[in-house]
Motif scaffolding. Sequence first.
Motif, short mmCIF file in Angstrom:
data_model
loop_
_atom_site.label_atom_id
_atom_site.label_comp_id
_atom_site.label_asym_id
_atom_site.label_seq_id
_atom_site.Cartn_x
_atom_site.Cartn_y
_atom_site.Cartn_z
N ARG A 1 19.36 11.91 -4.26
CA ARG A 1 20.08 11.22 -5.34
C ARG A 1 20.48 9.80 -4.92
NH1 ARG A 1 19.11 12.50 -10.16
NH2 ARG A 1 17.25 13.22 -9.19
N SER A 2 20.83 9.63 -3.65
CA SER A 2 21.18 8.29 -3.17
C SER A 2 19.99 7.35 -3.29
CB SER A 2 21.64 8.34 -1.71
OG SER A 2 22.82 9.09 -1.60
N CYS A 3 18.83 7.79 -2.86
CA CYS A 3 17.61 6.97 -2.96
C CYS A 3 17.24 6.71 -4.41
CB CYS A 3 16.44 7.66 -2.26
SG CYS A 3 16.61 7.70 -0.48
N TYR A 4 17.40 7.71 -5.26
CA TYR A 4 17.07 7.56 -6.67
C TYR A 4 17.92 6.46 -7.31
CZ TYR A 4 16.81 8.61 -11.65
OH TYR A 4 16.66 8.52 -13.00
N LEU B 1 22.74 20.71 -0.39
CA LEU B 1 23.34 19.39 -0.20
C LEU B 1 22.54 18.52 0.76
CD1 LEU B 1 27.15 20.23 -0.07
CD2 LEU B 1 25.84 19.29 -1.98
N ILE B 2 21.94 19.16 1.77
CA ILE B 2 21.12 18.41 2.73
C ILE B 2 19.96 17.71 2.02
CG2 ILE B 2 19.48 18.69 4.64
CD1 ILE B 2 21.44 20.81 5.78
N GLY B 3 19.44 18.33 0.97
CA GLY B 3 18.35 17.71 0.22
C GLY B 3 18.82 16.83 -0.91
N ILE B 4 19.88 17.24 -1.59
CA ILE B 4 20.32 16.54 -2.80
C ILE B 4 20.95 15.18 -2.49
CG2 ILE B 4 22.07 16.61 -4.64
CD1 ILE B 4 19.78 18.32 -5.38
N ILE B 5 21.81 15.11 -1.49
CA ILE B 5 22.54 13.87 -1.23
C ILE B 5 21.60 12.70 -0.93
CG2 ILE B 5 24.18 12.73 0.33
CD1 ILE B 5 25.76 15.39 0.34
N PRO B 6 20.66 12.83 0.01
CA PRO B 6 19.77 11.68 0.24
C PRO B 6 18.84 11.41 -0.94
CG PRO B 6 19.36 13.43 1.86
CD PRO B 6 20.47 13.88 1.00
N GLY C 1 25.36 7.87 -6.07
CA GLY C 1 24.37 8.86 -6.46
C GLY C 1 24.43 10.12 -5.63
N GLY C 2 24.67 9.95 -4.33
CA GLY C 2 24.79 11.12 -3.44
C GLY C 2 25.99 11.97 -3.79
N ILE C 3 27.09 11.31 -4.12
CA ILE C 3 28.31 12.05 -4.48
C ILE C 3 28.10 12.78 -5.80
CG2 ILE C 3 30.74 11.78 -5.14
CD1 ILE C 3 30.83 9.43 -3.11
N ALA C 4 27.49 12.11 -6.77
CA ALA C 4 27.22 12.74 -8.06
C ALA C 4 26.32 13.96 -7.89
CB ALA C 4 26.59 11.74 -9.01
N GLY C 5 25.30 13.83 -7.06
CA GLY C 5 24.41 14.97 -6.80
C GLY C 5 25.12 16.11 -6.11
N ALA C 6 26.01 15.78 -5.19
CA ALA C 6 26.75 16.82 -4.48
C ALA C 6 27.70 17.57 -5.42
CB ALA C 6 27.55 16.20 -3.32
N VAL C 7 28.37 16.83 -6.29
CA VAL C 7 29.28 17.47 -7.25
C VAL C 7 28.49 18.36 -8.21
CG1 VAL C 7 30.85 17.01 -9.18
CG2 VAL C 7 31.06 15.69 -7.08
N ALA C 8 27.38 17.87 -8.71
CA ALA C 8 26.56 18.67 -9.62
C ALA C 8 26.05 19.93 -8.93
CB ALA C 8 25.39 17.83 -10.13
N SER C 9 25.65 19.81 -7.68
CA SER C 9 25.17 20.96 -6.93
C SER C 9 26.27 21.99 -6.72
CB SER C 9 24.65 20.52 -5.57
OG SER C 9 23.30 20.75 -5.45
N ALA C 10 27.46 21.51 -6.39
CA ALA C 10 28.59 22.41 -6.16
C ALA C 10 28.98 23.15 -7.44
CB ALA C 10 29.77 21.64 -5.61
N ILE C 11 28.86 22.47 -8.58
CA ILE C 11 29.21 23.10 -9.85
C ILE C 11 28.18 24.16 -10.24
CG2 ILE C 11 29.45 22.68 -12.34
CD1 ILE C 11 30.75 19.97 -11.56
N THR C 12 26.91 23.86 -10.04
CA THR C 12 25.86 24.77 -10.50
C THR C 12 25.46 25.82 -9.48
OG1 THR C 12 24.13 23.23 -9.79
CG2 THR C 12 24.88 23.06 -12.08
#
Length: 88
Positions: A66-69, A59-64, A2-13
């Motif tokens: 999305r991981s928790c989600y 990323l500091i906010g998204i990774i944790p 989940g953290g990786i998916a959130g990081a990739v989505a953040s980097a794209i957008t």
Amino acid sequence: AGGIAGAVASAITCPLEVVKTQLQARANVGFVGGPMAMASKIVAQQGAKGLYSGLSLSLIGIIPTRSCYFWAYGASKSALTSVIGDCP
């Protein structure tokens, strides 16, 4: 995952968000042009790196988050499957 998916989505957008924010901030000061003009201006002034400003904080906010989600989703699905069965 989940953290990786959130990081990739953040980097794209991120470039889209930077351009949108700059357009909103300059709407009242007479900037004439659309998203492509703003993106060109950012790249001309700051380089391509300028389109990714703020990514590290995001990323500091998204990774944790999305991981928790995704962890909570998996844990609750497992718990509920044992109670109500496997549903499609």
